[in-house]
Design a protein around this motif. Structure first.
Motif, PDB file in Angstrom:
ATOM      1  N   PHE A   1       0.795  -1.231   0.000  1.00 17.14           N
ATOM      2  CA  PHE A   1       0.000   0.000   0.000  1.00 17.14           C
ATOM      3  C   PHE A   1       0.832   1.290   0.000  1.00 17.14           C
ATOM      4  O   PHE A   1       0.456   2.254  -0.673  1.00 17.14           O
ATOM      5  CB  PHE A   1      -0.984  -0.009   1.176  1.00 17.14           C
ATOM      6  CG  PHE A   1      -1.934   1.144   1.175  1.00 17.14           C
ATOM      7  CD1 PHE A   1      -2.967   1.225   0.258  1.00 17.14           C
ATOM      8  CD2 PHE A   1      -1.792   2.172   2.101  1.00 17.14           C
ATOM      9  CE1 PHE A   1      -3.841   2.292   0.243  1.00 17.14           C
ATOM     10  CE2 PHE A   1      -2.663   3.251   2.106  1.00 17.14           C
ATOM     11  CZ  PHE A   1      -3.696   3.311   1.170  1.00 17.14           C
ATOM     12  N   PRO A   2       1.982   1.348   0.701  1.00 12.47           N
ATOM     13  CA  PRO A   2       2.768   2.595   0.676  1.00 12.47           C
ATOM     14  C   PRO A   2       3.246   3.011  -0.718  1.00 12.47           C
ATOM     15  O   PRO A   2       3.534   4.182  -0.941  1.00 12.47           O
ATOM     16  CB  PRO A   2       3.956   2.281   1.590  1.00 12.47           C
ATOM     17  CG  PRO A   2       3.441   1.232   2.524  1.00 12.47           C
ATOM     18  CD  PRO A   2       2.516   0.392   1.679  1.00 12.47           C
ATOM     19  N   LEU A   3       3.306   2.081  -1.672  1.00 12.61           N
ATOM     20  CA  LEU A   3       3.736   2.408  -3.034  1.00 12.61           C
ATOM     21  C   LEU A   3       2.575   2.737  -3.964  1.00 12.61           C
ATOM     22  O   LEU A   3       2.794   3.274  -5.057  1.00 12.61           O
ATOM     23  CB  LEU A   3       4.497   1.225  -3.651  1.00 12.61           C
ATOM     24  CG  LEU A   3       5.823   0.830  -3.051  1.00 12.61           C
ATOM     25  CD1 LEU A   3       6.396  -0.355  -3.826  1.00 12.61           C
ATOM     26  CD2 LEU A   3       6.799   1.992  -3.038  1.00 12.61           C
ATOM     27  N   LYS A   4       1.378   2.427  -3.566  1.00 11.74           N
ATOM     28  CA  LYS A   4       0.244   2.454  -4.495  1.00 11.74           C
ATOM     29  C   LYS A   4       0.035   3.805  -5.164  1.00 11.74           C
ATOM     30  O   LYS A   4      -0.096   3.878  -6.390  1.00 11.74           O
ATOM     31  CB  LYS A   4      -1.034   2.008  -3.789  1.00 11.74           C
ATOM     32  CG  LYS A   4      -2.214   1.905  -4.738  1.00 11.74           C
ATOM     33  CD  LYS A   4      -3.442   1.424  -3.996  1.00 11.74           C
ATOM     34  CE  LYS A   4      -4.656   1.574  -4.870  1.00 11.74           C
ATOM     35  NZ  LYS A   4      -5.883   1.471  -4.123  1.00 11.74           N
TER      36      LYS A   4
ATOM     37  N   ILE B   1       0.281  -4.288 -12.470  1.00 11.75           N
ATOM     38  CA  ILE B   1       1.322  -4.012 -11.479  1.00 11.75           C
ATOM     39  C   ILE B   1       0.764  -4.424 -10.130  1.00 11.75           C
ATOM     40  O   ILE B   1      -0.337  -3.998  -9.749  1.00 11.75           O
ATOM     41  CB  ILE B   1       1.730  -2.524 -11.468  1.00 11.75           C
ATOM     42  CG1 ILE B   1       2.229  -2.105 -12.853  1.00 11.75           C
ATOM     43  CG2 ILE B   1       2.784  -2.264 -10.382  1.00 11.75           C
ATOM     44  CD1 ILE B   1       2.454  -0.617 -13.013  1.00 11.75           C
ATOM     45  N   LEU B   2       1.513  -5.272  -9.428  1.00  8.79           N
ATOM     46  CA  LEU B   2       1.104  -5.784  -8.123  1.00  8.79           C
ATOM     47  C   LEU B   2       2.164  -5.456  -7.075  1.00  8.79           C
ATOM     48  O   LEU B   2       3.358  -5.480  -7.377  1.00  8.79           O
ATOM     49  CB  LEU B   2       0.922  -7.300  -8.184  1.00  8.79           C
ATOM     50  CG  LEU B   2      -0.286  -7.799  -8.952  1.00  8.79           C
ATOM     51  CD1 LEU B   2      -0.171  -9.298  -9.215  1.00  8.79           C
ATOM     52  CD2 LEU B   2      -1.557  -7.482  -8.171  1.00  8.79           C
ATOM     53  N   MET B   3       1.706  -5.207  -5.853  1.00 11.53           N
ATOM     54  CA  MET B   3       2.619  -4.890  -4.771  1.00 11.53           C
ATOM     55  C   MET B   3       2.199  -5.599  -3.492  1.00 11.53           C
ATOM     56  O   MET B   3       1.013  -5.629  -3.167  1.00 11.53           O
ATOM     57  CB  MET B   3       2.634  -3.379  -4.526  1.00 11.53           C
ATOM     58  CG  MET B   3       3.090  -2.574  -5.724  1.00 11.53           C
ATOM     59  SD  MET B   3       2.391  -0.900  -5.753  1.00 11.53           S
ATOM     60  CE  MET B   3       0.725  -1.216  -6.297  1.00 11.53           C
ATOM     61  N   CYS B   4       3.163  -6.161  -2.804  1.00 11.73           N
ATOM     62  CA  CYS B   4       2.967  -6.646  -1.440  1.00 11.73           C
ATOM     63  C   CYS B   4       4.222  -6.244  -0.672  1.00 11.73           C
ATOM     64  O   CYS B   4       5.017  -5.452  -1.175  1.00 11.73           O
ATOM     65  CB  CYS B   4       2.695  -8.161  -1.395  1.00 11.73           C
ATOM     66  SG  CYS B   4       4.082  -9.238  -1.818  1.00 11.73           S
TER      67      CYS B   4
END
Length: 148
Positions: A12-15, A62-65
């Motif tokens: 979430f901090p990169l979203k 684009i996915l982030m965890c």
């Protein structure tokens, strides 16, 4: 191009930076969540992005965890999804150019927002070369999906 973007709480901090970078590159982001830092399950977001790509709503994702690892593994379980963690610009563009990567995975606890923006630019600016050697290798990889 439409770009599906999603993350769990660790990404979430990169979203917002990623959404901004997609727009700045001239593309349209499809925001598939999460919308808060409250704990969530990364496979749910990998599934959302995979579904959007498979349905033709997005060409890439684009996915982030937290590390990028879990969400990458979950994404690659979906047919037609070729996801990789890239924390350097060379891999972010070369993965598209040589390997037909269609989903970029990032670790929100590993990289900062400025690097994330650079990676998004590299990923979205790349195009599959279609060279015979790369297509041959891609077809061998795609054939593995058919064995499932």
């Amino acid at each position: 191009m439409n770009v599906a973007v999603a993350c769990d709480h660790g990404g979430f901090p990169l979203k917002e930076a990623v959404l901004e970078a997609v727009r700045a590159a001239g593309h349209t982001p499809l925001d598939l969540g999460t919308d808060s830092p409250t704990s969530t399950d990364y496979p749910d977001y990998a599934t959302r992005v995979a579904a959007a790509i498979r349905a033709g709503q997005a060409e890439r994702g684009i996915l982030m965890c937290g590390s990028g690892v879990g969400i990458c593994i979950a994404a690659n379980k979906h047919k037609g999804i070729y996801a990789a963690i890239c924390h350097d610009t060379y891999s972010a563009h070369q993965g598209v150019e040589h390997d037909k990567m269609n989903v970029l995975c990032l670790g929100g606890r590993i990289i900062g927002t400025e690097l994330a923006k650079e990676l998004v630019r590299a990923f979205l600016g790349a195009h599959y070369s279609g060279e015979e050697r790369f297509e041959r290798r891609f077809q061998k990889t795609a054939a593995v999906e058919q064995e499932k």
